[in-house]
Design a protein around this motif. Sequence first.
Motif, PDB file in Angstrom:
ATOM      1  N   PHE A   1       0.859  -1.174  -0.001  1.00  0.00           N
ATOM      2  CA  PHE A   1      -0.044   0.053   0.135  1.00  0.00           C
ATOM      3  C   PHE A   1       0.970   1.335  -0.005  1.00  0.00           C
ATOM      4  O   PHE A   1       1.685   1.447   0.891  1.00  0.00           O
ATOM      5  CB  PHE A   1      -0.824   0.052   1.235  1.00  0.00           C
ATOM      6  N   SER A   2       0.690   2.139  -1.163  1.00  0.00           N
ATOM      7  CA  SER A   2       1.476   3.452  -1.054  1.00  0.00           C
ATOM      8  C   SER A   2       0.653   4.594  -0.836  1.00  0.00           C
ATOM      9  O   SER A   2       1.191   5.716  -1.202  1.00  0.00           O
ATOM     10  CB  SER A   2       1.985   3.343  -2.497  1.00  0.00           C
ATOM     11  N   GLY A   3      -0.412   4.399  -0.201  1.00  0.00           N
ATOM     12  CA  GLY A   3      -1.124   5.709  -0.111  1.00  0.00           C
ATOM     13  C   GLY A   3      -2.755   5.701  -0.996  1.00  0.00           C
ATOM     14  O   GLY A   3      -2.901   4.889  -1.698  1.00  0.00           O
ATOM     15  N   ALA A   4      -3.556   6.634  -0.662  1.00  0.00           N
ATOM     16  CA  ALA A   4      -4.857   6.524  -1.369  1.00  0.00           C
ATOM     17  C   ALA A   4      -5.153   7.940  -1.651  1.00  0.00           C
ATOM     18  O   ALA A   4      -4.774   8.781  -0.887  1.00  0.00           O
ATOM     19  CB  ALA A   4      -5.754   5.750  -0.521  1.00  0.00           C
ATOM     20  N   GLU A   5      -6.180   8.160  -2.609  1.00  0.00           N
ATOM     21  CA  GLU A   5      -6.801   9.504  -2.629  1.00  0.00           C
ATOM     22  C   GLU A   5      -8.376   9.288  -3.082  1.00  0.00           C
ATOM     23  O   GLU A   5      -8.774   8.582  -3.813  1.00  0.00           O
ATOM     24  CB  GLU A   5      -6.120  10.354  -3.888  1.00  0.00           C
ATOM     25  N   LEU A   6      -9.141   9.965  -2.111  1.00  0.00           N
ATOM     26  CA  LEU A   6     -10.439   9.728  -2.322  1.00  0.00           C
ATOM     27  C   LEU A   6     -11.114  11.257  -2.811  1.00  0.00           C
ATOM     28  O   LEU A   6     -10.546  12.363  -2.434  1.00  0.00           O
ATOM     29  CB  LEU A   6     -11.052   9.741  -0.859  1.00  0.00           C
ATOM     30  N   LEU A   7     -12.141  11.189  -3.567  1.00  0.00           N
ATOM     31  CA  LEU A   7     -12.907  12.331  -4.021  1.00  0.00           C
ATOM     32  C   LEU A   7     -14.200  12.513  -3.185  1.00  0.00           C
ATOM     33  O   LEU A   7     -15.096  11.611  -3.037  1.00  0.00           O
ATOM     34  CB  LEU A   7     -13.430  11.959  -5.448  1.00  0.00           C
ATOM     35  N   LEU A   8     -14.250  13.752  -2.732  1.00  0.00           N
ATOM     36  CA  LEU A   8     -15.624  14.279  -2.014  1.00  0.00           C
ATOM     37  C   LEU A   8     -16.157  14.987  -2.908  1.00  0.00           C
ATOM     38  O   LEU A   8     -15.709  15.934  -3.361  1.00  0.00           O
ATOM     39  CB  LEU A   8     -15.171  14.991  -0.767  1.00  0.00           C
TER      40      LEU A   8
ATOM     41  N   VAL B   1      -8.878  14.331  -1.123  1.00  0.00           N
ATOM     42  CA  VAL B   1      -8.291  14.037   0.136  1.00  0.00           C
ATOM     43  C   VAL B   1      -7.221  12.973   0.148  1.00  0.00           C
ATOM     44  O   VAL B   1      -7.604  11.715  -0.555  1.00  0.00           O
ATOM     45  CB  VAL B   1      -9.136  13.672   1.279  1.00  0.00           C
ATOM     46  N   SER B   2      -6.045  13.347   0.348  1.00  0.00           N
ATOM     47  CA  SER B   2      -5.048  12.137  -0.061  1.00  0.00           C
ATOM     48  C   SER B   2      -4.599  11.684   1.351  1.00  0.00           C
ATOM     49  O   SER B   2      -4.512  12.594   2.649  1.00  0.00           O
ATOM     50  CB  SER B   2      -3.810  13.070  -0.525  1.00  0.00           C
TER      51      SER B   2
ATOM     52  N   ASN C   1       1.569   5.663   5.630  1.00  0.00           N
ATOM     53  CA  ASN C   1       1.521   5.485   6.802  1.00  0.00           C
ATOM     54  C   ASN C   1       0.378   5.605   7.517  1.00  0.00           C
ATOM     55  O   ASN C   1       0.190   5.968   8.857  1.00  0.00           O
ATOM     56  CB  ASN C   1       2.717   6.098   7.597  1.00  0.00           C
ATOM     57  N   VAL C   2      -0.662   5.951   6.945  1.00  0.00           N
ATOM     58  CA  VAL C   2      -2.049   6.435   7.564  1.00  0.00           C
ATOM     59  C   VAL C   2      -2.661   5.532   8.539  1.00  0.00           C
ATOM     60  O   VAL C   2      -2.479   4.159   8.491  1.00  0.00           O
ATOM     61  CB  VAL C   2      -3.176   6.644   6.249  1.00  0.00           C
ATOM     62  N   PRO C   3      -3.070   5.761   9.606  1.00  0.00           N
ATOM     63  CA  PRO C   3      -3.355   5.086  10.782  1.00  0.00           C
ATOM     64  C   PRO C   3      -4.949   4.274  10.572  1.00  0.00           C
ATOM     65  O   PRO C   3      -5.457   4.827   9.867  1.00  0.00           O
ATOM     66  CB  PRO C   3      -3.351   6.053  11.967  1.00  0.00           C
TER      67      PRO C   3
ATOM     68  N   THR D   1     -19.831  12.031   7.600  1.00  0.00           N
ATOM     69  CA  THR D   1     -19.780  10.612   6.920  1.00  0.00           C
ATOM     70  C   THR D   1     -18.569   9.976   7.321  1.00  0.00           C
ATOM     71  O   THR D   1     -17.614  10.357   7.482  1.00  0.00           O
ATOM     72  CB  THR D   1     -19.676  10.833   5.209  1.00  0.00           C
ATOM     73  N   PRO D   2     -18.915   8.840   7.806  1.00  0.00           N
ATOM     74  CA  PRO D   2     -17.934   7.859   8.372  1.00  0.00           C
ATOM     75  C   PRO D   2     -16.882   7.160   7.116  1.00  0.00           C
ATOM     76  O   PRO D   2     -17.305   7.019   6.157  1.00  0.00           O
ATOM     77  CB  PRO D   2     -18.738   6.647   9.152  1.00  0.00           C
ATOM     78  N   LEU D   3     -15.736   7.078   7.452  1.00  0.00           N
ATOM     79  CA  LEU D   3     -14.731   6.317   6.698  1.00  0.00           C
ATOM     80  C   LEU D   3     -13.882   5.549   7.365  1.00  0.00           C
ATOM     81  O   LEU D   3     -13.412   5.826   8.626  1.00  0.00           O
ATOM     82  CB  LEU D   3     -13.842   7.762   6.219  1.00  0.00           C
ATOM     83  N   VAL D   4     -13.807   4.200   6.939  1.00  0.00           N
ATOM     84  CA  VAL D   4     -13.033   3.168   7.544  1.00  0.00           C
ATOM     85  C   VAL D   4     -11.496   2.887   6.680  1.00  0.00           C
ATOM     86  O   VAL D   4     -11.655   2.566   5.676  1.00  0.00           O
ATOM     87  CB  VAL D   4     -13.758   1.762   7.736  1.00  0.00           C
ATOM     88  N   VAL D   5     -10.616   2.940   7.746  1.00  0.00           N
ATOM     89  CA  VAL D   5      -9.243   2.757   7.167  1.00  0.00           C
ATOM     90  C   VAL D   5      -8.810   1.339   8.067  1.00  0.00           C
ATOM     91  O   VAL D   5      -8.840   1.275   9.034  1.00  0.00           O
ATOM     92  CB  VAL D   5      -8.273   3.830   7.422  1.00  0.00           C
ATOM     93  N   ARG D   6      -8.591   0.341   7.180  1.00  0.00           N
ATOM     94  CA  ARG D   6      -8.418  -1.113   7.755  1.00  0.00           C
ATOM     95  C   ARG D   6      -7.347  -1.692   6.933  1.00  0.00           C
ATOM     96  O   ARG D   6      -7.161  -1.501   5.809  1.00  0.00           O
ATOM     97  CB  ARG D   6      -9.658  -1.812   7.895  1.00  0.00           C
ATOM     98  N   LYS D   7      -6.571  -2.766   7.705  1.00  0.00           N
ATOM     99  CA  LYS D   7      -5.853  -3.388   6.986  1.00  0.00           C
ATOM    100  C   LYS D   7      -6.396  -4.944   6.555  1.00  0.00           C
ATOM    101  O   LYS D   7      -7.574  -5.328   7.264  1.00  0.00           O
ATOM    102  CB  LYS D   7      -4.360  -4.048   8.080  1.00  0.00           C
TER     103      LYS D   7
END
Length: 244
Positions: free
Chosen positions: A38-45, A169-170, A174-176, A198-204
């Motif tokens: 995983f090298s990061g992510a970018e979301l569109l709102l 949103v980038s 290393n996003v927790p 709005t909820p957003l889940v970051v998970r492994k």
Amino acid sequence: MTRGLAALFLAVLAVPAAAQAPLVADLSSREIAITTGFSGAELLLFGAVEGRGDIVVVVRGPRRALTVREKNRVAGVWVNADSRQFIDMPAYYRVAATRPLDRFAPRALLERYEIGEEHLQFTVTTGETDADLAAFRAGFLRNMGYLGLYAGGEGQVSVIDRRLFRTTVSFPANVPTGLYGVEMYLFRDGRLITRRTTPLVVRKVGLESEIYDFAHEEAVSYGLIAIVVALVAGWLAGAVFRRA
């Protein structure tokens, strides 16, 4: 993502003005999956606003106790001299707005909702004065910015045809992990008209997630296995060198 964006915009335009909420928005995805590599992510709102006003987007990570340490140089070596632990701090923080915050939002509201890094509330377990904590607050923001977890400024919310808006949103590599809150605010004439979250889940996910869960849930077993693996690897390496 394109289909979701088009569907939301069409739905908003199809609803009569009297029945619309002042602010309608959504994310291109409500989950970030962290896999190996995983090298990061970018979301569109994206969304739509009814009437004029300024839009603010705040993304907060899970709240945790975070420590900042002061280093001093002793005999040519940098060592930890002092530290402060700030409690209930967002592990990730981003702000984006249509204009600079101080041009349309009262300071009292910015402080109440902790909009903008300068309005975050820093709390420690000991009763210290603001003067004592100023250097540690600055160090905390500097360190989080270096890690890519705080932006160090405001991003841009783009408005299209005075009604539709969007921002990206980038998230760094290393996003927790944890539950995030994506907050949207609509200001008009110095007043807060409405806000949404709005909820957003970051998970492994995958093998990395299983190893992570095992290491935290079965810490003793994980430690013993690590020791055994290290011993076996050392023995095999020694055997190879002896034969050579």
